[in-house]
Motif scaffolding. Structure first.
Motif, PDB file in Angstrom:
ATOM      1  N   SER A  25     -20.906 -12.183  35.323  1.00 25.52           N
ATOM      2  CA  SER A  25     -21.139 -10.784  36.256  1.00 25.52           C
ATOM      3  C   SER A  25     -22.201 -11.127  37.220  1.00 25.52           C
ATOM      4  O   SER A  25     -23.163 -11.774  36.830  1.00 25.52           O
ATOM      5  N   ASN A  26     -21.920 -10.454  38.554  1.00 25.35           N
ATOM      6  CA  ASN A  26     -22.927 -10.419  39.453  1.00 25.35           C
ATOM      7  C   ASN A  26     -23.285  -8.971  39.850  1.00 25.35           C
ATOM      8  O   ASN A  26     -23.613  -8.791  40.772  1.00 25.35           O
ATOM      9  N   ALA A  27     -22.846  -8.003  38.885  1.00 20.64           N
ATOM     10  CA  ALA A  27     -22.895  -6.546  39.474  1.00 20.64           C
ATOM     11  C   ALA A  27     -24.352  -6.235  39.377  1.00 20.64           C
ATOM     12  O   ALA A  27     -25.009  -6.512  38.724  1.00 20.64           O
ATOM     13  N   SER A  28     -24.772  -5.409  40.344  1.00 17.85           N
ATOM     14  CA  SER A  28     -26.196  -4.686  40.518  1.00 17.85           C
ATOM     15  C   SER A  28     -25.865  -3.425  40.944  1.00 17.85           C
ATOM     16  O   SER A  28     -25.088  -3.100  41.888  1.00 17.85           O
ATOM     17  N   PRO A  29     -26.697  -2.334  40.393  1.00 19.44           N
ATOM     18  CA  PRO A  29     -27.538  -2.603  39.449  1.00 19.44           C
ATOM     19  C   PRO A  29     -26.915  -2.416  38.119  1.00 19.44           C
ATOM     20  O   PRO A  29     -26.238  -1.498  37.992  1.00 19.44           O
ATOM     21  N   GLY A  30     -27.259  -3.430  37.188  1.00 21.83           N
ATOM     22  CA  GLY A  30     -26.601  -3.126  35.745  1.00 21.83           C
ATOM     23  C   GLY A  30     -25.364  -3.926  35.853  1.00 21.83           C
ATOM     24  O   GLY A  30     -24.500  -3.276  36.673  1.00 21.83           O
ATOM     25  N   VAL A  31     -24.970  -4.662  34.670  1.00 20.33           N
ATOM     26  CA  VAL A  31     -23.598  -5.254  34.543  1.00 20.33           C
ATOM     27  C   VAL A  31     -22.584  -3.964  33.883  1.00 20.33           C
ATOM     28  O   VAL A  31     -21.352  -4.254  33.910  1.00 20.33           O
ATOM     29  N   GLY A  32     -23.168  -3.045  33.325  1.00 23.52           N
ATOM     30  CA  GLY A  32     -22.357  -1.926  32.661  1.00 23.52           C
ATOM     31  C   GLY A  32     -22.475  -2.194  31.202  1.00 23.52           C
ATOM     32  O   GLY A  32     -23.460  -2.670  30.411  1.00 23.52           O
ATOM     33  N   THR A  33     -21.232  -1.672  30.461  1.00 22.84           N
ATOM     34  CA  THR A  33     -21.148  -1.721  29.192  1.00 22.84           C
ATOM     35  C   THR A  33     -20.150  -2.792  28.656  1.00 22.84           C
ATOM     36  O   THR A  33     -18.831  -2.491  28.778  1.00 22.84           O
ATOM     37  N   PRO A  34     -20.367  -3.825  28.149  1.00 18.26           N
ATOM     38  CA  PRO A  34     -19.450  -4.829  27.593  1.00 18.26           C
ATOM     39  C   PRO A  34     -18.377  -4.320  26.464  1.00 18.26           C
ATOM     40  O   PRO A  34     -17.443  -4.595  26.489  1.00 18.26           O
ATOM     41  N   PHE A  35     -19.210  -3.392  25.650  1.00 17.65           N
ATOM     42  CA  PHE A  35     -18.504  -2.887  24.548  1.00 17.65           C
ATOM     43  C   PHE A  35     -19.241  -1.821  23.739  1.00 17.65           C
ATOM     44  O   PHE A  35     -20.403  -1.414  24.214  1.00 17.65           O
ATOM     45  N   SER A  36     -18.295  -0.746  23.418  1.00 16.28           N
ATOM     46  CA  SER A  36     -18.874   0.376  22.612  1.00 16.28           C
ATOM     47  C   SER A  36     -18.112   0.496  21.540  1.00 16.28           C
ATOM     48  O   SER A  36     -16.905   0.638  21.540  1.00 16.28           O
ATOM     49  N   TYR A  37     -18.771   0.933  20.551  1.00 13.38           N
ATOM     50  CA  TYR A  37     -18.169   1.588  19.298  1.00 13.38           C
ATOM     51  C   TYR A  37     -18.710   2.852  18.925  1.00 13.38           C
ATOM     52  O   TYR A  37     -19.837   3.098  18.739  1.00 13.38           O
ATOM     53  N   ALA A  38     -17.715   3.616  18.829  1.00 14.79           N
ATOM     54  CA  ALA A  38     -17.975   4.964  18.363  1.00 14.79           C
ATOM     55  C   ALA A  38     -17.166   5.529  17.086  1.00 14.79           C
ATOM     56  O   ALA A  38     -16.207   5.017  16.606  1.00 14.79           O
ATOM     57  N   GLU A  44     -18.140   2.611  28.100  1.00 13.87           N
ATOM     58  CA  GLU A  44     -19.184   3.424  27.255  1.00 13.87           C
ATOM     59  C   GLU A  44     -18.407   4.861  26.913  1.00 13.87           C
ATOM     60  O   GLU A  44     -18.160   5.455  27.798  1.00 13.87           O
ATOM     61  N   GLN A  45     -18.400   4.925  25.606  1.00 15.66           N
ATOM     62  CA  GLN A  45     -17.694   6.150  25.088  1.00 15.66           C
ATOM     63  C   GLN A  45     -18.833   7.592  24.941  1.00 15.66           C
ATOM     64  O   GLN A  45     -19.764   7.237  24.286  1.00 15.66           O
ATOM     65  N   ASP A  46     -18.512   8.349  25.696  1.00 14.39           N
ATOM     66  CA  ASP A  46     -19.412   9.658  25.222  1.00 14.39           C
ATOM     67  C   ASP A  46     -18.713  10.506  24.282  1.00 14.39           C
ATOM     68  O   ASP A  46     -19.477  11.333  23.559  1.00 14.39           O
ATOM     69  N   THR A  47     -17.604  10.191  23.968  1.00 17.93           N
ATOM     70  CA  THR A  47     -16.808  10.977  22.921  1.00 17.93           C
ATOM     71  C   THR A  47     -16.027   9.804  22.326  1.00 17.93           C
ATOM     72  O   THR A  47     -15.661   8.898  22.740  1.00 17.93           O
ATOM     73  N   LEU A  48     -15.494  10.016  21.062  1.00 20.44           N
ATOM     74  CA  LEU A  48     -14.686   9.062  20.475  1.00 20.44           C
ATOM     75  C   LEU A  48     -13.259   8.827  20.966  1.00 20.44           C
ATOM     76  O   LEU A  48     -12.481   9.687  21.125  1.00 20.44           O
ATOM     77  N   GLY A  49     -13.419   7.533  21.515  1.00 25.30           N
ATOM     78  CA  GLY A  49     -12.123   7.181  22.595  1.00 25.30           C
ATOM     79  C   GLY A  49     -11.927   7.644  23.804  1.00 25.30           C
ATOM     80  O   GLY A  49     -11.109   7.510  24.586  1.00 25.30           O
ATOM     81  N   GLY A  50     -13.178   8.302  24.439  1.00 23.78           N
ATOM     82  CA  GLY A  50     -13.113   8.809  25.591  1.00 23.78           C
ATOM     83  C   GLY A  50     -14.485   9.240  26.327  1.00 23.78           C
ATOM     84  O   GLY A  50     -15.376   8.783  26.001  1.00 23.78           O
TER      85      GLY A  50
END
Length: 432
Positions: A261-274, A358-364
């Motif tokens: 990735s060359n995203a800026s600022p921050g590459v973001g969220t590669p994975f999240s587990y809720a 990135e999940q704020d709630t389970l699956g969403g």
């Protein structure tokens, strides 16, 4: 005695009329009197009590009427507050003064959900405010329906008058909203062009995704199921991949993957587990100007990764529940370690694993500003701490490299949504 009796009745009659007059002022100032015809020579109290209503019952009726008026007055005050809120939102809609996002972090430290947009690189316009306004109007209508129900159950003149007043106010507000929308669209061609441009971009992405899917159908026969990479070209809240199976309970883990990735600022969220009750059970995120972090049960450890240079990098994070000890590896080399990261908290089962959001709630609850932008491949999870040699084999694409015993990177293990595309994985080919 007769004169005293008549005087008491006249005072009761005047008190009732004043009470009706006071309650009627809450309905636009129109005063209404309810009168009953009485024969000329008949006693007023006798006419009032001709149905043999005892004095105590009459007093109780008057008190109930007074209580009803007070309840309706309180309802009117609540509706006036709602109308003031609607007026304020209409003014913001007209001036297009959208709220600025607040810099926050995951786990209760994020932006208000009302400020989310579909594409993180598209500016917010009055559309979000109009949506909120529509929701407020719907809420007001619901409250009016509740009031109508109250009217039917109580059969009061005051409730009926209030219902008519509120219905008139709602109709006026809906006309104002429609007028403001039309004026914004006519007076702000740039906004309309921006909306049309967003539609064209999303349509193009959908078309591109379909073309790529068609190409992949012919490519899969010549490509092993684990030799692929996922590409997330834009910050959106609709591009992601969902792992088909959940994770088991784990007292130790190793998670490894290839990222570019060359995203800026921050590459973001590669994975999240809720999991139910905890949206940040296991998350890897680099958001805004913060360093990359790993979250376990919403507890945070900062990781010493530098990967947003547009090149492929292999990263691994190991963790054990005993003392919360963790280690971070980039390109096969240990870059940092720590402890006290969610100590003695096992990773919970029966959750949902998402790649790219990135999940704020389970699956969403996805936020476009926290979405991963770039390429991701060879994502594996183990329920144990890998050795330094095992991690080095993964980073050098050795034939001795192991696959995850909890999750192994396979096309058949993922469901892909929103235009995220699959290509043949190139990093190990470049190393060999």
């Amino acid at each position: 005695m007769q004169a005293a009796k008549k005087g008491m009745c006249w005072r009761l009659f005047l008190f009732s009329c004043l009470l009706l007059e006071s309650s009627s002022q809450d309905f636009g100032g129109q005063t209404q009197f309810i009168c009953t015809s009485v024969p000329k020579d008949m006693d007023i109290c006798a006419a009032t009590l001709q149905n043999s209503v005892p004095g105590e019952d009459l007093k109780t009726t008057v008190m109930q009427l007074r209580e009803t008026v007070l309840q309706q007055k309180e309802t009117i005050m609540n509706q006036k507050e709602t109308i003031r809120e609607l007026t304020s939102k209409l003014a913001r809609c007209e001036s297009q003064s959208g709220a600025e996002p607040v810099d926050a972090r995951p786990g209760g430290r994020r932006k208000d959900a009302g400020t989310k947009n579909t594409m993180g690189d598209v500016s917010r316009g009055p559309g979000d405010t109009l949506t909120q306004l529509s929701q407020t109007l719907q809420s007001l209508k619901q409250r009016l329906e509740n009031l109508e129900q109250f009217s039917r159950s109580n059969n009061s003149v005051q409730a009926n008058s209030l219902k008519d007043l509120l219905q008139s106010r709602i109709d006026d507000l809906e006309k104002q909203v429609l007028s403001r929308v039309n004026s914004i669209e006519e007076g702000k061609p740039g906004l309309r062009n921006e909306t049309e441009q967003r539609g064209r971009v999303e349509s193009t992405l959908t078309s591109l995704h379909q073309r790529i899917t068609d190409l992949e159908k012919g490519q899969r026969e010549n490509r092993p199921l684990d030799k692929f990479q996922l590409t997330f070209p834009l910050r959106t809240n609709y591009m992601y991949a969902k792992v088909k199976k959940s994770l088991p309970e784990m007292y130790a883990l190793t998670v490894c993957m290839w990222l570019k990735s060359n995203a800026s600022p921050g590459v973001g969220t590669p994975f999240s587990y809720a999991v139910p009750g905890q949206a940040n059970e296991l998350v890897l995120i680099e958001w805004g100007n913060n360093p990359m972090e790993i979250l376990i049960n919403d507890k945070v450890a900062k990781l010493p990764f530098l990967i947003n240079d547009g090149k492929w990098h292999h990263i691994c994070v190991t963790w054990t529940t005993r003392d919360g000890v963790w280690e971070a590896f980039q390109d096969g080399v240990k870059r940092g370690s720590g402890e006290n990261l969610a100590p003695y908290h096992p990773i919970k089962p029966q959750g949902l694993l998402i790649l790219g959001q990135e999940q704020d709630t389970l699956g969403g609850g996805f936020d476009a500003t926290q979405a991963f932008v770039g390429d991701l491949a060879n994502f594996h999870i183990w329920d144990r701490k890998l050795s330094v040699g095992e991690i080095y084999n993964l980073a050098t694409c050795s034939s001795k490299a192991q696959v995850g015993n909890v999750f192994a990177w396979m096309e058949t293990s993922l469901d892909i949504y929103g235009g995220a595309s699959k290509w043949t994985f190139e990093a190990c080919r470049q190393l060999n």
